[in-house]
Motif scaffolding. Structure first.
Motif, PDB file in Angstrom:
ATOM      1  N   SER A   1      30.109  25.300 -21.554  1.00  0.00           N
ATOM      2  CA  SER A   1      29.847  24.181 -22.469  1.00  0.00           C
ATOM      3  C   SER A   1      29.512  22.910 -21.691  1.00  0.00           C
ATOM      4  O   SER A   1      29.834  21.807 -22.116  1.00  0.00           O
ATOM      5  CB  SER A   1      31.046  23.933 -23.396  1.00  0.00           C
TER       6      SER A   1
ATOM      7  N   PHE B   1      31.159  24.022 -28.887  1.00  0.00           N
ATOM      8  CA  PHE B   1      31.346  23.044 -29.959  1.00  0.00           C
ATOM      9  C   PHE B   1      30.617  23.507 -31.225  1.00  0.00           C
ATOM     10  O   PHE B   1      29.483  23.992 -31.150  1.00  0.00           O
ATOM     11  CB  PHE B   1      30.786  21.677 -29.544  1.00  0.00           C
TER      12      PHE B   1
ATOM     13  N   TYR C   1      35.613  24.308 -28.513  1.00  0.00           N
ATOM     14  CA  TYR C   1      35.935  22.979 -28.008  1.00  0.00           C
ATOM     15  C   TYR C   1      35.749  21.983 -29.155  1.00  0.00           C
ATOM     16  O   TYR C   1      34.911  22.185 -30.023  1.00  0.00           O
ATOM     17  CB  TYR C   1      35.036  22.606 -26.837  1.00  0.00           C
ATOM     18  N   GLU C   2      36.558  20.926 -29.149  1.00  0.00           N
ATOM     19  CA  GLU C   2      36.456  19.948 -30.225  1.00  0.00           C
ATOM     20  C   GLU C   2      36.921  18.583 -29.751  1.00  0.00           C
ATOM     21  O   GLU C   2      37.596  18.459 -28.728  1.00  0.00           O
ATOM     22  CB  GLU C   2      37.276  20.422 -31.431  1.00  0.00           C
ATOM     23  N   SER C   3      36.536  17.555 -30.513  1.00  0.00           N
ATOM     24  CA  SER C   3      36.984  16.189 -30.249  1.00  0.00           C
ATOM     25  C   SER C   3      37.958  15.774 -31.344  1.00  0.00           C
ATOM     26  O   SER C   3      37.957  16.344 -32.445  1.00  0.00           O
ATOM     27  CB  SER C   3      35.795  15.225 -30.212  1.00  0.00           C
TER      28      SER C   3
END
Length: 286
Positions: free
Chosen positions: A98, A143, A168-170
């Motif tokens: 990523s 993401f 994956y993340e925010s």
């Protein structure tokens, strides 16, 4: 051409080096040695990599290499690989996971350059180990898209896979992504891991809807990994001694001791040998 070892002078080429995902103490010996011998470091963000180099007491020439780097930048790096040791790093973890970099590896191989990897930390793998969810088969999906329809379409592609899913993340997007995963996959068990290897490392587990509600009004900070269980998987039940003994007695009514212990150990997420010893003790006690 054989790969270099720590004690060798590295041959010219491209070295893909994994760096810590949080705790700088996680830098590997080979990674540190390779960085020290680099002629040039191609870094996703030179400011981030400068902190690692400072931690190691190194001053190495750096150049940016990221998503927006063009073909001329790659060509210049590949040209330098003919005579120099060029190290590729991302901001954290393993490059190309990523992160930008696969085009540089592809062009280096096409040009006949020496290419090798120095493996190490990876947030996706670390999160799987923290989650307690099935790890024998998993899909890393990076993401999710920003737009709702594209996100839903992407999630639908994974719905039938009998594998754990890793994203994956925010923080600001976390609750919406968890809710979308629940809508598209059902209310599966999941884990939200954040700040992995750092002082405030956290891994929260539970159904997707519960996790979405938890973070709806309190988006967390830091880099985040979501792990979602395969279809039909659930987290092990919690068991005190009384519950465990009752489950073992019930299982032993129609199963041999070993099979009963194996089934109960899986149900409660316990060590099979410990449960087997307890089952034998219960059987001997009548």
């Amino acid at each position: 051409m054989p790969n270099s070892t720590i004690s060798d002078s590295p041959v010219p080429g491209l070295y893909i080096v994994a760096t810590p995902i949080g705790n700088l103490g996680d830098i590997g010996a080979r990674a540190a040695a390779t960085l020290a011998r680099a002629d040039l470091i191609a870094a996703e963000d030179t400011r981030v990599t400068a902190k690692l180099l400072s931690h190691l007491g190194l001053r190495i020439s750096m150049t940016p290499y990221h998503d927006h780097s063009d073909e001329r930048t790659r060509a210049a790096l590949v040209a330098r690989m003919a005579e120099e040791v060029v190290v590729l790093v991302s901001d954290a973890g393993t490059p190309l996971i990523s992160d930008p970099g696969y085009k540089l590896v592809r062009d280096a191989r096409a040009a006949g350059r020496h290419v090798t990897t120095i493996p190490g930390p990876c947030a996706a793998i670390a999160a799987i180990t923290l989650s307690g969810l099935p790890s024998d088969r998993f899909l890393f999906a990076g993401f999710l898209p920003n737009k709702a329809k594209a996100r839903a379409d992407t999630i639908a592609e994974f719905a039938g896979l009998r594998a754990s899913l890793v994203f994956y993340e925010s923080g600001p997007r976390l609750a919406a992504s968890l809710a979308a995963l629940a809508d598209g996959l059902g209310d599966r068990e999941a884990a939200v891991a954040r700040e992995i290897t750092k002082l405030y490392e956290q891994c929260v587990t539970g159904p997707l809807t519960t996790l979405a509600a938890r973070y709806a009004d309190a988006p967390p900070k830091g880099e985040i990994v979501i792990v979602v269980a395969p279809p039909g998987e659930a987290l092990p039940e919690a068991a005190d001694d009384t519950t465990l003994d009752a489950a073992l007695r019930d299982a032993m009514t129609d199963k041999p001791v070993a099979q009963a212990a194996k089934a109960v150990a899986k149900r409660f997420g316990l060590d099979r040998h410990d449960v087997y010893a307890r089952a034998l003790a219960l059987k001997d006690a009548g």
